[in-house]
Motif scaffolding. Structure first.
Motif, PDB file in Angstrom:
ATOM      1  N   ALA A 248     -50.407  42.899 143.988  1.00 14.45           N
ATOM      2  CA  ALA A 248     -49.961  43.089 145.366  1.00 14.45           C
ATOM      3  C   ALA A 248     -50.645  42.094 146.300  1.00 14.45           C
ATOM      4  O   ALA A 248     -50.017  41.535 147.211  1.00 14.45           O
ATOM      5  CB  ALA A 248     -50.237  44.522 145.810  1.00 14.45           C
ATOM      6  N   MET A 249     -51.933  41.881 146.074  1.00 14.37           N
ATOM      7  CA  MET A 249     -52.668  40.907 146.876  1.00 14.37           C
ATOM      8  C   MET A 249     -52.095  39.504 146.661  1.00 14.37           C
ATOM      9  O   MET A 249     -51.943  38.728 147.609  1.00 14.37           O
ATOM     10  CB  MET A 249     -54.142  40.955 146.507  1.00 14.37           C
ATOM     11  CG  MET A 249     -55.040  40.200 147.440  1.00 14.37           C
ATOM     12  SD  MET A 249     -56.796  40.629 147.203  1.00 14.37           S
ATOM     13  CE  MET A 249     -57.051  40.066 145.518  1.00 14.37           C
ATOM     14  N   GLY A 250     -51.747  39.182 145.415  1.00 12.49           N
ATOM     15  CA  GLY A 250     -51.142  37.887 145.135  1.00 12.49           C
ATOM     16  C   GLY A 250     -49.791  37.726 145.794  1.00 12.49           C
ATOM     17  O   GLY A 250     -49.479  36.670 146.360  1.00 12.49           O
ATOM     18  N   ALA A 251     -48.969  38.761 145.737  1.00 10.56           N
ATOM     19  CA  ALA A 251     -47.653  38.696 146.373  1.00 10.56           C
ATOM     20  C   ALA A 251     -47.788  38.523 147.883  1.00 10.56           C
ATOM     21  O   ALA A 251     -47.052  37.747 148.502  1.00 10.56           O
ATOM     22  CB  ALA A 251     -46.856  39.958 146.055  1.00 10.56           C
ATOM     23  N   GLY A 252     -48.739  39.235 148.477  1.00 14.83           N
ATOM     24  CA  GLY A 252     -48.963  39.085 149.908  1.00 14.83           C
ATOM     25  C   GLY A 252     -49.423  37.692 150.268  1.00 14.83           C
ATOM     26  O   GLY A 252     -48.980  37.106 151.265  1.00 14.83           O
ATOM     27  N   THR A 253     -50.304  37.131 149.448  1.00 16.59           N
ATOM     28  CA  THR A 253     -50.775  35.774 149.685  1.00 16.59           C
ATOM     29  C   THR A 253     -49.622  34.781 149.568  1.00 16.59           C
ATOM     30  O   THR A 253     -49.515  33.842 150.369  1.00 16.59           O
ATOM     31  CB  THR A 253     -51.885  35.415 148.682  1.00 16.59           C
ATOM     32  OG1 THR A 253     -52.965  36.344 148.835  1.00 16.59           O
ATOM     33  CG2 THR A 253     -52.393  34.008 148.893  1.00 16.59           C
ATOM     34  N   GLY A 254     -48.746  34.981 148.588  1.00 16.47           N
ATOM     35  CA  GLY A 254     -47.566  34.126 148.455  1.00 16.47           C
ATOM     36  C   GLY A 254     -46.668  34.208 149.673  1.00 16.47           C
ATOM     37  O   GLY A 254     -46.165  33.190 150.174  1.00 16.47           O
ATOM     38  N   ARG A 255     -46.457  35.426 150.173  1.00 16.42           N
ATOM     39  CA  ARG A 255     -45.651  35.599 151.384  1.00 16.42           C
ATOM     40  C   ARG A 255     -46.266  34.864 152.571  1.00 16.42           C
ATOM     41  O   ARG A 255     -45.569  34.213 153.354  1.00 16.42           O
ATOM     42  CB  ARG A 255     -45.517  37.086 151.716  1.00 16.42           C
ATOM     43  CG  ARG A 255     -44.563  37.857 150.832  1.00 16.42           C
ATOM     44  CD  ARG A 255     -44.667  39.353 151.110  1.00 16.42           C
ATOM     45  NE  ARG A 255     -44.562  39.653 152.530  1.00 16.42           N
ATOM     46  CZ  ARG A 255     -45.017  40.771 153.098  1.00 16.42           C
ATOM     47  NH1 ARG A 255     -45.632  41.699 152.372  1.00 16.42           N
ATOM     48  NH2 ARG A 255     -44.882  40.959 154.390  1.00 16.42           N
ATOM     49  N   TYR A 256     -47.581  34.993 152.713  1.00 16.54           N
ATOM     50  CA  TYR A 256     -48.277  34.321 153.816  1.00 16.54           C
ATOM     51  C   TYR A 256     -48.073  32.806 153.743  1.00 16.54           C
ATOM     52  O   TYR A 256     -47.749  32.164 154.750  1.00 16.54           O
ATOM     53  CB  TYR A 256     -49.774  34.655 153.763  1.00 16.54           C
ATOM     54  CG  TYR A 256     -50.615  33.770 154.650  1.00 16.54           C
ATOM     55  CD1 TYR A 256     -50.745  34.039 156.004  1.00 16.54           C
ATOM     56  CD2 TYR A 256     -51.263  32.646 154.122  1.00 16.54           C
ATOM     57  CE1 TYR A 256     -51.504  33.206 156.824  1.00 16.54           C
ATOM     58  CE2 TYR A 256     -52.014  31.820 154.931  1.00 16.54           C
ATOM     59  CZ  TYR A 256     -52.134  32.099 156.277  1.00 16.54           C
ATOM     60  OH  TYR A 256     -52.871  31.268 157.089  1.00 16.54           O
ATOM     61  N   ALA A 257     -48.275  32.224 152.558  1.00 22.48           N
ATOM     62  CA  ALA A 257     -48.154  30.775 152.404  1.00 22.48           C
ATOM     63  C   ALA A 257     -46.741  30.304 152.704  1.00 22.48           C
ATOM     64  O   ALA A 257     -46.534  29.283 153.387  1.00 22.48           O
ATOM     65  CB  ALA A 257     -48.568  30.368 150.993  1.00 22.48           C
TER      66      ALA A 257
END
Length: 387
Positions: A248-257
């Motif tokens: 989930a943290m990775g997906a959120g980071t991807g969304r942010y980028a």
């Protein structure tokens, strides 16, 4: 099959998103580069109940599950604040105590998890054994009514912020003489427990440590559960939540980028007055990364739903797949964002290159992409074990 969040989950997502954006990536990076912790964000999230969403209501928590905690992890990361301690403390440690702790342990620890005042980190990885608990060298032995722990741990996150560390050790089964895993709640200031900070090429407010346990003496009630038989189930209870929340943290980071890059490419003009995002060579890589992130989010939702439904075996497969998919998608998204921003992508100001180390680490930890592929090959495809 329902892909919609409940109204309560929607409200949680919106509230956490608003909190994260009030702090933002600049806050996260400033704290990390100053060698400080995101204490203000953590404390406010705790007061608002976001850190204890998965803690039972009778202990002051939200009574939700890993689905709700994954929402918190993703939305803070999507605001540029990926907090690793959300994984090790609320996801792993709180779940282990809630599911397998004694009644006294639940009363003692869970209220602190619920309001965020308690941080408990997790120690399984070792220099020689990695995270292979079958070969762990950290051993617990009886000394009267006490336990003595000796061994080494590495890549242990956030020890300098936590009051306790949940240590995975091995004990001798009196009936067979064979070693079996057990979990112990160890105060971070316990005599005999020392630490050494590891210097990492990752922009993060959370530090990594080597731990040394030299005959650390613990009372009998430091053992998680009513007996040594609780060790293996307790260990596995924390692994799926770990994978889901890391994903989930990775997906959120991807969304942010992707969001940062898309804002830039939709307005940046270089050739002929057209935005650079109008060129397929720029837009298609971003669109491809967005597809991969969204696919990872679907697997995260599936894994969390299965786990919260108590379908642990199915959740194990989905959790590993979610972690794999999100790790790959996050690394792709951040790398693509850096590329389409050009030179600006490597500056601190634009806030994407600061995430390169973290997303690369997400393909390694807490379980490497190769070990996940081994797991899928063996347990999904029916192949012979390769390691």
């Amino acid at each position: 099959m329902n892909f919609d969040l409940t109204p309560e989950q929607d409200q949680l997502r919106d509230a956490v998103r608003a909190l994260g954006r009030r702090y933002g990536h600049d806050y996260f990076v400033t704290k990390a580069k100053a060698g400080e912790h995101t204490t203000e964000l953590w404390d406010e999230a705790g007061r608002l109940g976001y850190l204890g969403v998965n803690v039972p209501t009778e202990y002051g928590g939200g009574g939700g599950g890993i689905t709700e905690l994954a929402i918190v992890c993703e939305e803070l990361a999507a605001a540029g604040c990926p907090l690793l301690l959300l994984v090790v403390s609320p996801a792993i440690a709180a779940t282990v105590i809630a599911r397998h702790g004694t009644g006294e342990q639940r009363k003692r620890f869970l209220p602190g998890f619920a309001d965020g005042s308690l941080k408990v980190v997790f120690a399984i990885t070792e220099p020689e054994a990695g995270s292979n608990f079958h070969r762990l060298g950290t051993v617990a032995r009886r000394d009267g009514d006490d336990w003595l722990l000796s061994g080494r741990k590495c890549y242990i996150s956030g020890v300098d912020e936590a009051q306790y560390v949940l240590v995975v050790a091995r004990t001798e089964d009196a009936s067979t003489g064979r070693l079996k895993p057990a979990l112990f709640v160890v105060p971070t200031d316990a005599p005999g427990l020392t630490r050494s900070k590891l210097d990492m090429e990752i922009v993060s407010p959370e530090n990594q440590f080597l731990l040394y346990l030299d005959d650390v003496r613990l009372p009998a009630d430091a053992l998680v559960g009513e007996s040594l038989d609780a060790g293996l189930p307790a260990l596995f209870a924390g692994l799926n939540p770990e994978r889901i929340t890391v994903a989930a943290m990775g997906a959120g980071t991807g969304r942010y980028a992707i969001e940062r890059a898309s804002e830039y490419t939709a307005t940046r003009k270089v050739w002929g007055g057209r935005t650079i995002g109008s060129h397929q060579g720029v837009a298609h890589p971003l669109a491809h990364a967005a597809v991969q992130v969204e696919l990872a989010r679907l697997m995260i939702h599936k894994a969390a739903s299965l786990y919260d439904a108590g379908r642990d075996l199915e959740a194990g497969v989905s959790s590993n797949m979610a972690k794999y998919a999100a790790g790959e998608a996050a690394a792709l998204a951040v790398d693509t964002a850096v590329q389409v921003l050009g030179g600006a992508g490597m500056t601190t100001e634009y806030g994407v290159a600061t995430l390169l180390g973290a997303v690369r680490a997400g393909r390694i930890a807490p379980v490497s992409r190769e070990m996940i592929l081994n797991f899928v090959a063996q347990h999904v495809l029916g192949q012979e074990k390769s390691y």
